[in-house]
Scaffold this motif. Structure first.
Motif, short mmCIF file in Angstrom:
data_model
loop_
_atom_site.label_atom_id
_atom_site.label_comp_id
_atom_site.label_asym_id
_atom_site.label_seq_id
_atom_site.Cartn_x
_atom_site.Cartn_y
_atom_site.Cartn_z
N ILE A 98 7.68 -13.64 7.17
CA ILE A 98 6.32 -13.13 7.02
C ILE A 98 5.94 -12.35 8.28
O ILE A 98 6.20 -12.80 9.40
CB ILE A 98 5.33 -14.27 6.75
N ALA A 99 5.34 -11.18 8.10
CA ALA A 99 4.99 -10.30 9.21
C ALA A 99 3.51 -10.45 9.57
O ALA A 99 2.65 -10.50 8.68
CB ALA A 99 5.28 -8.85 8.85
N SER A 157 8.55 -0.48 3.38
CA SER A 157 7.77 0.44 4.21
C SER A 157 6.45 0.67 3.52
O SER A 157 6.41 0.95 2.32
CB SER A 157 8.51 1.76 4.40
N SER A 158 5.35 0.53 4.27
CA SER A 158 4.02 0.59 3.66
C SER A 158 3.02 1.21 4.63
O SER A 158 3.13 1.07 5.85
CB SER A 158 3.55 -0.82 3.29
N PHE A 159 2.05 1.92 4.07
CA PHE A 159 0.85 2.26 4.82
C PHE A 159 0.03 0.99 5.03
O PHE A 159 0.14 0.02 4.29
CB PHE A 159 0.00 3.27 4.05
N GLN A 167 0.86 -1.18 0.00
CA GLN A 167 0.00 0.00 0.00
C GLN A 167 0.90 1.23 0.00
O GLN A 167 1.39 1.65 1.04
CB GLN A 167 -0.95 0.01 1.21
N THR A 168 1.07 1.82 -1.14
CA THR A 168 2.02 2.92 -1.28
C THR A 168 1.39 4.29 -1.10
O THR A 168 2.10 5.30 -1.08
CB THR A 168 2.72 2.87 -2.65
N THR A 169 0.06 4.37 -0.99
CA THR A 169 -0.59 5.66 -0.81
C THR A 169 -1.37 5.69 0.50
O THR A 169 -1.89 4.68 0.97
CB THR A 169 -1.56 5.97 -1.98
N GLY A 220 7.27 -7.44 1.68
CA GLY A 220 6.39 -6.30 1.92
C GLY A 220 5.57 -5.89 0.72
O GLY A 220 4.94 -4.83 0.73
N SER A 221 5.54 -6.73 -0.31
CA SER A 221 4.87 -6.37 -1.56
C SER A 221 3.42 -6.84 -1.63
O SER A 221 2.69 -6.42 -2.54
CB SER A 221 5.63 -6.95 -2.75
N SER A 222 3.01 -7.70 -0.70
CA SER A 222 1.69 -8.30 -0.81
C SER A 222 1.06 -8.51 0.56
O SER A 222 1.73 -8.94 1.51
CB SER A 222 1.78 -9.64 -1.54
N LEU A 223 -0.22 -8.19 0.65
CA LEU A 223 -1.01 -8.50 1.83
C LEU A 223 -1.55 -9.92 1.63
O LEU A 223 -2.45 -10.15 0.84
CB LEU A 223 -2.14 -7.49 1.97
#
Length: 208
Positions: free
Chosen positions: A131-132, A110-112, A85-87, A170-173
């Motif tokens: 995995i976070a 780093s992501s929102f 989520q970049t925005t 960090g690229s995917s939920l």
């Protein structure tokens, strides 16, 4: 800015500092933030208890990488290209999830994390695959849940807790669910066991 019992006339940033094992020197130390308040949970619907403004967590993986779960009011918070989520989602604040290298010189991701109203990230744990697992609170009816999750739609009239799982880059939920009742709920802590079952501890005023 003056909110609740916390006063920061020039706003606030997250600071991350790492000392050597004897505490005699800095391994690394950095600011992390945008032009709004960062590192504080200031949204009125998410500040329910004394000290809720300071909720957030730092966690290290086996390689010494540093993970942070926190909150930001900065639409220009430093996110990384390709993050999930970049925005900025909008509203009073978003949660943010950050991974830095062991010397705090590089943002690995780093992501929102949030929807169009108030969101906060309080807790983070990492499994052996990187995995976070994130726990937090949200007032957003459009928080980014995932297909097949336990609760994909907002359940409350005040706030819901949530649990989210993010891939190692960090690229995917991977998955995300609301967790709550028809009133006030939040997830303050998250943990995992050896079988990767997910546990959370939080607060609710609901009875179903």
């Amino acid at each position: 800015l003056s909110v609740s019992n916390i006063e920061f006339g020039n706003g606030s940033d997250i600071i991350v500092t790492r000392l050597n094992s004897s505490g005699s020197s800095l391994v690394g130390s950095t600011y992390l933030g945008g032009n709004g308040n960062d590192g504080l949970n200031l949204a009125s619907g998410l500040r329910y208890n004394y000290g809720d403004e300071a909720r957030g967590e730092v966690f290290l993986d086996a390689s010494g990488n540093v993970y942070i779960a926190s909150s930001t009011l900065s639409a220009n918070f430093p996110v990384t290209p390709g993050a999930f989520q970049t925005t900025y989602g909008g509203g009073e604040q978003d949660g943010c999830v950050v991974k830095l290298n062991p010397t705090l010189t590089t943002l690995l991701f780093s992501s929102f994390l949030g929807g169009s109203l108030a969101d906060a990230a309080y807790s983070v744990k990492i499994d052996g695959a990187g995995i976070a697992y994130i726990g937090g609170g949200t007032a957003s009816t459009n928080f980014p849940t995932t297909s097949g999750a336990l609760y994909q739609t907002y359940r409350g009239c005040i706030t819901d807790g949530y649990l989210a799982k993010i891939n190692a880059s960090g690229s995917s939920l991977i998955s995300a669910t609301y967790l709550g009742t028809n009133t006030y709920d939040q997830c303050f802590f998250v943990d995992i066991d050896e079988f990767l079952n997910v546990y959370t501890v939080g607060q609710t005023t609901g009875n179903y």
